[in-house]
Design a protein around this motif. Sequence first.
Motif, short mmCIF file in Angstrom:
data_model
loop_
_atom_site.label_atom_id
_atom_site.label_comp_id
_atom_site.label_asym_id
_atom_site.label_seq_id
_atom_site.Cartn_x
_atom_site.Cartn_y
_atom_site.Cartn_z
N ARG A 81 0.82 -1.10 -0.30
CA ARG A 81 0.11 0.30 0.32
C ARG A 81 1.00 1.19 0.26
NH1 ARG A 81 -4.56 -0.34 4.89
NH2 ARG A 81 -4.98 1.98 4.06
N ALA A 82 1.88 1.38 0.69
CA ALA A 82 3.02 2.33 0.75
C ALA A 82 3.61 2.93 -1.05
CB ALA A 82 4.08 2.10 1.69
N GLU A 83 3.89 1.21 -1.08
CA GLU A 83 4.66 1.69 -2.55
C GLU A 83 3.48 2.05 -3.57
OE1 GLU A 83 6.07 0.83 -6.18
OE2 GLU A 83 4.25 -0.19 -5.33
N THR A 84 2.50 1.98 -3.03
CA THR A 84 1.41 2.40 -4.37
C THR A 84 1.34 3.92 -4.12
OG1 THR A 84 0.50 -0.23 -4.67
CG2 THR A 84 -0.43 1.71 -5.34
N PHE A 91 11.86 10.51 -1.91
CA PHE A 91 11.67 11.61 -0.99
C PHE A 91 10.20 11.01 0.02
CE2 PHE A 91 9.73 15.38 1.51
CZ PHE A 91 10.89 15.35 2.37
N ILE A 92 9.54 11.03 -0.27
CA ILE A 92 8.17 10.31 0.32
C ILE A 92 7.88 8.72 0.78
CG2 ILE A 92 5.86 10.29 0.01
CD1 ILE A 92 6.63 13.03 0.09
N LEU A 93 8.44 8.11 0.28
CA LEU A 93 9.04 6.94 0.70
C LEU A 93 9.43 6.61 1.62
CD1 LEU A 93 10.28 5.48 -2.61
CD2 LEU A 93 8.11 4.25 -1.53
N GLU A 94 11.06 7.78 1.84
CA GLU A 94 11.30 7.57 2.90
C GLU A 94 10.72 8.03 4.07
OE1 GLU A 94 15.66 9.29 3.02
OE2 GLU A 94 15.58 8.84 0.68
N VAL A 95 9.93 9.38 4.70
CA VAL A 95 9.19 10.02 5.39
C VAL A 95 8.61 8.99 5.50
CG1 VAL A 95 7.62 11.23 5.56
CG2 VAL A 95 9.53 12.27 4.65
N MET A 96 7.93 8.34 4.95
CA MET A 96 6.53 7.40 4.87
C MET A 96 7.03 5.82 5.87
SD MET A 96 3.98 7.40 1.65
CE MET A 96 2.77 5.63 2.52
N GLY A 97 8.04 5.46 4.94
CA GLY A 97 8.77 4.00 5.74
C GLY A 97 8.84 4.88 7.54
N SER A 98 9.92 5.90 7.45
CA SER A 98 10.57 6.34 8.92
C SER A 98 9.15 6.60 9.38
CB SER A 98 11.11 7.80 8.73
OG SER A 98 12.54 7.12 7.75
N GLU A 122 0.04 16.83 -3.03
CA GLU A 122 -0.30 17.52 -1.58
C GLU A 122 0.16 16.93 -1.05
OE1 GLU A 122 -4.05 18.77 -0.16
OE2 GLU A 122 -5.08 18.37 -2.04
N LYS A 123 1.41 15.88 -1.74
CA LYS A 123 2.67 15.64 -0.76
C LYS A 123 2.98 16.75 0.66
CE LYS A 123 4.73 13.34 -4.63
NZ LYS A 123 4.22 14.16 -5.91
N LEU A 181 13.33 13.95 8.24
CA LEU A 181 12.73 15.09 7.69
C LEU A 181 14.34 15.95 7.76
CD1 LEU A 181 10.45 15.78 10.30
CD2 LEU A 181 10.10 15.06 8.32
N ILE A 182 15.68 15.56 8.09
CA ILE A 182 16.84 15.81 7.53
C ILE A 182 17.19 15.25 7.02
CG2 ILE A 182 17.02 18.07 8.67
CD1 ILE A 182 18.08 17.17 10.99
#
Length: 208
Positions: A81-84, A91-98, A122-123, A181-182
């Motif tokens: 679900r996250a990958e889709t 960047f979004i993958l990193e933030v969501m995974g974290s 609306e990332k 986030l950094i």
Amino acid sequence: FLVLEDIYDEKQLQDIVRLTNCFSSNSKVVITTKDNSLLHRHEIRLYEVERFKTKEAFQLLSLKAFNSKNLKSMYLSILERAETYASGNPFILEVMGSYLRGKSVEECVSALDQYEKIPNKEKQRIVQISFDALEKCHQKRLSCIAFYLNRQDLQVVEEKLYRQFRVRPKDGIKVVLDKSLIKINEHGRVIMHDLTQNMVKDNGDITT
């Protein structure tokens, strides 16, 4: 070899074009911008950053969320679900995974339900979820970086955070670093993604 980031003004680009006339034919100039029309007007070749393929996205999510490439079967549907939803955006993958790190299956499902209510365009609101989950003290440190310390040397950032908040230097950035986030780049500078910086600034300076 010259890298110029976040060019947004016509005059900036005109100055850059004039500057490159002094360079040798073997020189290369890389420009990043949110406004592709600027590059089109000056006939500058565009290069779109490639998005991660499914396998790469799964590996990044697994490392960020579970610190392992060996995925437990009960989390497979979570990462699917996250990958889709992230559509290969690194960047979004990193933030969501974290954000999913350390959460139970039920908590991950709840987090994904929250993400999927946000339109993909609306990332910045995706990053807002991670920001809202921080304790107030960590929000203040992230705000300080966004407003005053972005792209400065790690040592400088640690020293200024210590003077501002009287927190041990390493502790001052560890939490926001763990949340993606950094980042610390190869030159030892603290780097904040534009989406994160814009989101934090939209929340106002909360360092006082």
